[in-house]
Structure formats: C-alpha cells, structure tokens
Motif scaffolding. Structure first.
Motif, PDB file in Angstrom:
ATOM      1  N   PRO A  20       0.789  -1.404  -0.063  1.00  0.00           N
ATOM      2  CA  PRO A  20      -0.066   0.048  -0.019  1.00  0.00           C
ATOM      3  C   PRO A  20       0.861   1.344  -0.166  1.00  0.00           C
ATOM      4  N   ALA A  21       0.328   2.277  -0.413  1.00  0.00           N
ATOM      5  CA  ALA A  21       1.237   3.614  -0.717  1.00  0.00           C
ATOM      6  C   ALA A  21       1.280   4.199   0.682  1.00  0.00           C
ATOM      7  N   ALA A  22       2.274   4.896   1.028  1.00  0.00           N
ATOM      8  CA  ALA A  22       2.679   5.563   2.345  1.00  0.00           C
ATOM      9  C   ALA A  22       1.634   6.481   2.443  1.00  0.00           C
ATOM     10  N   THR A  23       0.888   6.771   3.739  1.00  0.00           N
ATOM     11  CA  THR A  23       0.157   7.748   3.674  1.00  0.00           C
ATOM     12  C   THR A  23       0.554   9.198   4.391  1.00  0.00           C
ATOM     13  N   ASP A  24      -0.147  10.109   4.277  1.00  0.00           N
ATOM     14  CA  ASP A  24      -0.013  11.372   4.916  1.00  0.00           C
ATOM     15  C   ASP A  24      -1.100  12.206   4.577  1.00  0.00           C
ATOM     16  N   ASP A  25      -1.099  13.295   5.064  1.00  0.00           N
ATOM     17  CA  ASP A  25      -2.223  14.421   4.797  1.00  0.00           C
ATOM     18  C   ASP A  25      -2.144  15.287   3.698  1.00  0.00           C
ATOM     19  N   ALA A  26      -0.642  15.348   3.121  1.00  0.00           N
ATOM     20  CA  ALA A  26      -0.553  16.223   2.110  1.00  0.00           C
ATOM     21  C   ALA A  26      -1.341  15.842   0.823  1.00  0.00           C
ATOM     22  N   ALA A  27      -1.891  16.785   0.017  1.00  0.00           N
ATOM     23  CA  ALA A  27      -2.616  16.463  -1.409  1.00  0.00           C
ATOM     24  C   ALA A  27      -2.485  17.475  -2.200  1.00  0.00           C
TER      25      ALA A  27
ATOM     26  N   THR B  20      13.610   6.676  -2.810  1.00  0.00           N
ATOM     27  CA  THR B  20      14.183   7.809  -2.447  1.00  0.00           C
ATOM     28  C   THR B  20      13.058   8.735  -2.827  1.00  0.00           C
ATOM     29  N   GLY B  21      13.199  10.126  -2.228  1.00  0.00           N
ATOM     30  CA  GLY B  21      12.337  11.223  -2.570  1.00  0.00           C
ATOM     31  C   GLY B  21      13.299  12.186  -3.434  1.00  0.00           C
ATOM     32  N   ASN B  22      12.786  13.275  -3.404  1.00  0.00           N
ATOM     33  CA  ASN B  22      13.517  14.461  -4.647  1.00  0.00           C
ATOM     34  C   ASN B  22      14.824  15.021  -4.031  1.00  0.00           C
ATOM     35  N   LEU B  23      15.255  14.683  -2.792  1.00  0.00           N
ATOM     36  CA  LEU B  23      16.364  15.173  -2.250  1.00  0.00           C
ATOM     37  C   LEU B  23      17.375  13.923  -2.270  1.00  0.00           C
ATOM     38  N   ARG B  24      16.969  12.775  -2.644  1.00  0.00           N
ATOM     39  CA  ARG B  24      17.849  11.634  -2.749  1.00  0.00           C
ATOM     40  C   ARG B  24      18.322  11.139  -1.412  1.00  0.00           C
ATOM     41  N   LEU B  25      17.344  11.186  -0.758  1.00  0.00           N
ATOM     42  CA  LEU B  25      17.240  10.714   0.725  1.00  0.00           C
ATOM     43  C   LEU B  25      16.453   9.574   0.899  1.00  0.00           C
ATOM     44  N   LYS B  26      16.586   8.395   1.712  1.00  0.00           N
ATOM     45  CA  LYS B  26      15.722   7.242   1.642  1.00  0.00           C
ATOM     46  C   LYS B  26      14.369   7.828   2.247  1.00  0.00           C
ATOM     47  N   SER B  27      13.234   7.498   1.485  1.00  0.00           N
ATOM     48  CA  SER B  27      11.828   7.861   1.863  1.00  0.00           C
ATOM     49  C   SER B  27      11.699   7.562   3.188  1.00  0.00           C
ATOM     50  N   PHE B  28      10.722   8.418   3.993  1.00  0.00           N
ATOM     51  CA  PHE B  28      10.536   8.066   5.479  1.00  0.00           C
ATOM     52  C   PHE B  28       9.931   6.891   5.623  1.00  0.00           C
TER      53      PHE B  28
ATOM     54  N   GLY C 297       9.255   8.715  -4.050  1.00  0.00           N
ATOM     55  CA  GLY C 297       8.248   9.880  -3.336  1.00  0.00           C
ATOM     56  C   GLY C 297       8.638   9.834  -1.886  1.00  0.00           C
ATOM     57  N   ASP C 298       8.314  11.159  -1.518  1.00  0.00           N
ATOM     58  CA  ASP C 298       8.386  11.359  -0.025  1.00  0.00           C
ATOM     59  C   ASP C 298       7.701  12.670   0.079  1.00  0.00           C
ATOM     60  N   SER C 299       6.294  12.371   0.710  1.00  0.00           N
ATOM     61  CA  SER C 299       5.414  13.771   0.646  1.00  0.00           C
ATOM     62  C   SER C 299       5.637  14.587   1.955  1.00  0.00           C
ATOM     63  N   ILE C 300       6.536  13.923   3.144  1.00  0.00           N
ATOM     64  CA  ILE C 300       6.827  14.625   4.056  1.00  0.00           C
ATOM     65  C   ILE C 300       8.289  15.294   4.245  1.00  0.00           C
ATOM     66  N   LEU C 301       9.112  14.624   4.079  1.00  0.00           N
ATOM     67  CA  LEU C 301      10.753  14.990   4.290  1.00  0.00           C
ATOM     68  C   LEU C 301      11.358  15.647   3.090  1.00  0.00           C
TER      69      LEU C 301
ATOM     70  N   ARG D 101       9.549  17.352  -0.060  1.00  0.00           N
ATOM     71  CA  ARG D 101       8.665  18.303  -0.910  1.00  0.00           C
ATOM     72  C   ARG D 101       9.558  19.423  -1.278  1.00  0.00           C
ATOM     73  N   THR D 102       9.720  19.686  -2.521  1.00  0.00           N
ATOM     74  CA  THR D 102      10.537  20.548  -3.284  1.00  0.00           C
ATOM     75  C   THR D 102       9.911  21.234  -4.262  1.00  0.00           C
ATOM     76  N   PRO D 103      10.463  22.315  -4.837  1.00  0.00           N
ATOM     77  CA  PRO D 103       9.609  23.260  -5.942  1.00  0.00           C
ATOM     78  C   PRO D 103       9.429  22.196  -7.248  1.00  0.00           C
ATOM     79  N   ALA D 104      10.162  21.223  -7.427  1.00  0.00           N
ATOM     80  CA  ALA D 104      10.195  20.272  -8.527  1.00  0.00           C
ATOM     81  C   ALA D 104       9.171  19.097  -8.062  1.00  0.00           C
ATOM     82  N   ALA D 105       9.120  18.816  -6.883  1.00  0.00           N
ATOM     83  CA  ALA D 105       8.165  17.736  -6.466  1.00  0.00           C
ATOM     84  C   ALA D 105       7.226  18.345  -5.371  1.00  0.00           C
ATOM     85  N   PRO D 106       6.506  19.381  -5.687  1.00  0.00           N
ATOM     86  CA  PRO D 106       5.702  19.975  -4.639  1.00  0.00           C
ATOM     87  C   PRO D 106       4.860  19.026  -3.594  1.00  0.00           C
ATOM     88  N   ASN D 107       4.290  18.169  -4.261  1.00  0.00           N
ATOM     89  CA  ASN D 107       3.674  17.146  -3.295  1.00  0.00           C
ATOM     90  C   ASN D 107       4.491  15.939  -2.898  1.00  0.00           C
TER      91      ASN D 107
END
Length: 494
Positions: free
Chosen positions: A106-113, A347-355, A371-375, A377-383
């Motif tokens: 299942p996709a990791a979840t958070d409240d960011a949309a 990984t996310g857009n900062l090349r860190l392991k996703s949370f 993807g990583d919607s918590i740690l 989020r960048t201008p290139a990957a806003p969500n």
C-alpha cells in the motif's frame, strides 16, 4: 509504530475475445462457493503425474499442475482434504491459501494533497511533473535509446489498463494473462480494479506519444500479469501462476510491488507458511532459470528487513486480527527476500531514503524514486509524489488526479513506485546488452550513483515497527538504505 493498511476497492470488469495459451494442466470442473484453494507442495524431484488421482481421492479437483516445480493448485470443499493429501509419500506440504494472500504494497500515507503545475521542459505534455525521471537521467538516456521493442517487461500486479493511451502502444496482449484463478486466462478490459498495476506499468513503459507522461523505457513492450483478486489480495496460487507464466512466455524483467500476507514475515518454522514460502520460491527460481530478472519493492514499514525483531501488523487478513509477535531472521518477506531477487528501496526528490521505506543490508540492492510527501517536498516535487498512468474507472484522490487529453493520471508514493523505475532501467540494460538474469542484475547494480548513509535523526518520527529508530548500516558503495546506489538510466545505456 503501526502503519495504516487499507482494503482495495473493486470495479466490475468487462469482457473481450482474447486468446491465451494455458501454461499448466487445468481442470474445468465447477467450483462451489464453499470450496477452498490449496497449494500442494510435492517433495523435491517427485513427479506430479498422478496428482489428479491423489487430489480426487481426497475430494478435490486440480486447478493447475506446475510439474516443472512440483506444485499443484487444487480446490476442495472437503474439510479433511489437506490431511488426506499429506498422507501421500510424494507430498511435502499442503496449505490452504485463503489466509495466505500476497497484497500489493500500500502507498505510504500522510495528509498532504497539494498538487502544483511545473512547466514542462522535456518529453510529453506532463513530463514537467516527472521529477523522478529527471532525477535518474531518463531524458539523457532517451537521447541514446528508449529501449527495444524486443524486450518484454511483465508487470505482476493488480492488472493493467491496456486501453490507456500511454500504455496501449506498448501493450503485449499475447504475453499478458489473468492469473487470479491460479491458472492463466485472457486479460480482459477493466481488469485493474484499483489502479496500482496501471500506475507501475506507466512508470516502466508509458509511450513517448506527445501526451501524458513518458516511462523509463518507452519503446519496450509491457505485459500485464494480473495476480490479485479485485480486493487487492495476491494469493499464493496467483503469484505462482504469474511467475510460471513469465518463465514460459519470454518475459525479460518482472516488476513486483507486493508482500506476503497475512504475515508480513513468513516464518519457516510454521508448516503452512513454510509450504507457501517454498512453493513461491520454486516458482521464482524457475522464472530466474528461464532468464527472468525479478525486481521487487522493499515495503513501506520503515523496517530493517535484515534484522527483524517484531511484526506488529500480522495477520492482517481477515482485517482486525493483527497481533504483535517476536520474529527472527528465520522469517522472510516474499518476494524481496527470495534469493536472486533485486530489492529496491525508495528515495524522494532530495535523494534521501523515503521516510516510510523499509531497507536492509542484505535485501537492498538499489534505490529509486518512490516519492516522499513529508521530508522531501521541493519546487520540482511540490507534493513529493510520483505521477503515472491510472485507469479512468479507478478511484484516485481528486487532489492527486491529473487529466490530460481525456486520460487519467494519479500521484502516489511508496516503494511500489520505486520498483518500476528500477525495472525500467533494467529493461534499458536488456535492450543494449545480452546476458542472463544474474548478469543483468549485476549490471543494474553497477548502473547506479552511490549514496552514503544520511543523518538518520531526520527519521526519528518514523521508527521501525518495534519502536527502534531507523539506522543505516554500511559505506557509500553499499549500505542498507540505498544498496549500491540510485539507479541511473544514462549509465545503463552508455
């Protein structure tokens, strides 16, 4: 810390006249509502030629006879079926599969949309939103090659919407199948009830056709191998069928974004779990011996798979039966911990392991954008999430939905999104170099950019299931968070 689980919604499928050659001996007997499905594991080297008689004598019928690996899929309404079949000297184990499904991660979840538009600079109309492709040098790789149409990637997942305009040009109907019965049948329109498989397929091989997105390998062929029911549970007979199909139908690479339920960790000291583990391992090994590279997601439980201590989410079928249990390395996750499988962290857009990404020094071979919607989020990957194809009839959060030229796309995150990036790079490798699945796995691990262990204090709010903090083990050339590094499409084709 428990991570939320969700059941997957169902959408009724349509019908079409397609022809798929059977990959196993099957029974046409009708199945009653009270029937149970069983995996019958024959002893290594024992012939399954008399399986029909053995199963019939126990009050059952054979659904599929995978003689090559000594595995029978059977159905029976007889409550004593398993005990009767076990009396055969050829049988090494029998297990009912209703409680041993395999479900997509299942996709990791958070409240960011929030979803924000980014100006397109390459590829098709939505490629400006594909930060994930830019991160692994896909645009540069496509200047060399987008892959070969002779390379076939099998997406073992919830199905595939082959009518989607980004997938239709590369869809290989002859090598696609519906394994949800345990024996292959034609893959019909409307087969993907929840979108997970269509999403992973788009990341792998969405066509460069002027609209929508572009996949990692937009010139290779994609085969949909449906290995779940419409509730999103991947039972053992379905997974066994899928790997046997891949082995016999010229599949070069498979993507696998699921884990074994109801036990996240399958413990070999339990007879039922051991029979399932061994049957699936045989099917995977058979596929590998027939040239299939198996790529699998690590999971979204923030857990060190190489040093497990506790499982707090099992059994998760039927829902609500979770119990905390202590585990050891005698317990393994299928398929990522099966020998020879390429394990992928996210990984996310900062090349860190996703949370959320699970990891492990013995299981992580490469990493890729998930993807990583918590740690991260960048201008290139806003969500923070990954955009890919989605069936028009399947639900996607409206805030994460994009419509382009009438086609539907959805943002998601998870190691399920990382795996298909790695599978796509493997498809590019297979397009430019011949070799065995083992050599392809080795070259994939070499087509990476090493990443050193990060400051793990950022993961403090996301501990392992045991409550212990996430820790990274190893050096910059290979560690438990990133394996040999993040996949690089340009390196693969150069």
């Amino acid at each position: 810390m428990k991570h939320s689980r969700r059941r997957l919604s169902a959408v009724l499928g349509l019908t079409a006249a397609l022809v798929v050659a059977p990959a196993a001996t099957t029974s046409t007997a009708a199945t009653s509502a009270t029937d149970s499905t069983y995996v019958v594991l024959y002893r290594q080297g024992a012939s399954t030629a008399d399986a029909s008689q053995t199963v019939a004598a126990a009050g059952g019928t054979v659904v599929a006879n995978y003689a090559e690996i000594g595995v029978i899929v059977a159905r029976s309404a007889n409550s004593g079926f398993a005990n009767t079949v076990r009396k055969s000297g050829k049988v090494g184990g029998v297990s009912a599969t209703a409680g041993f499904g395999i479900r997509n991660e299942p996709a990791a979840t958070d409240d960011a949309a929030a979803v924000e538009a980014v100006q397109a600079t390459w590829g098709d109309t939505l490629s400006g939103l594909q930060w994930d492709m830019v991160q692994i040098n896909v645009p540069q790789a496509h200047a060399v090659t987008g892959g070969s149409s002779s390379v076939i990637v099998g997406d073992i997942d919830t199905g595939l919407d082959f009518t989607h305009p980004d997938l239709a040009p590369n869809y290989d109907a002859a090598r696609s199948a519906d394994c949800s019965s345990g024996s292959p049948t034609p893959l019909l329109p409307g087969n993907d009830a929840n979108g997970h498989g269509t999403h992973t397929a788009g990341t792998i091989a969405a066509a460069a056709n002027g609209s929508g997105i572009v996949g990692v390998a937009p010139n290779v062929k994609i085969a949909g191998i449906k290995s779940s029911n419409d509730d999103g549970f991947f039972f053992p007979e379905m997974v066994i069928c899928s790997f046997m199909w891949a082995a016999k139908n010229g599949i070069d690479v498979t993507n696998n974004s699921y884990f074994a339920d109801p036990w996240l960790f399958n413990c070999k000291n339990d007879p039922g779990q051991r029979a399932i583990w061994e049957a699936e391992r045989r099917a995977i090994r058979y596929a590998q011996s027939n040239g299939v590279l198996v790529v699998a997601s690590q999971g979204n439980d923030s857990t060190d798979l190489s040093h497990p201590t506790v499982d707090v989410i099992s059994p998760d079928f039927p829902p609500g039966n979770e119990e905390e249990r202590e585990i050891t390395n005698a317990c393994s996750v299928v398929p990522v911990e099966v020998p020879g499988v390429v394990g992928v962290t996210a990984t996310g857009n900062l090349r860190l392991k996703s949370f959320y990404s699970s990891y492990g020094i013995s299981t992580a071979d490469v990493t890729a954008p998930g993807g990583d919607s918590i740690l991260q989020r960048t201008p290139a990957a806003p969500n923070g999430r990954v955009l890919s194809t989605w069936p028009s009839a399947a639900f996607c959060n409206p805030a994460r939905t994009v419509i382009d030229a009438g086609a539907k796309y959805c943002y998601a995150q998870g190691t399920s999104m990382a795996g298909p990036h790695a599978a796509g790079v493997a498809a590019l490798l297979a397009s430019v170099r011949d070799g065995s699945s083992g050599s392809l796995a080795s070259r994939l691990q070499q087509s990476t950019n090493p990443l050193a262990c990060p400051d793990t204090s950022i993961y403090a709010p996301f501990p392992q299931n045991s409550g212990a903090p996430q820790t990274c083990q190893g050096g910059p050339t290979h560690n438990s968070f990133y394996g040999s590094g993040e996949v690089d499409a340009l390196k693969a084709v150069s």
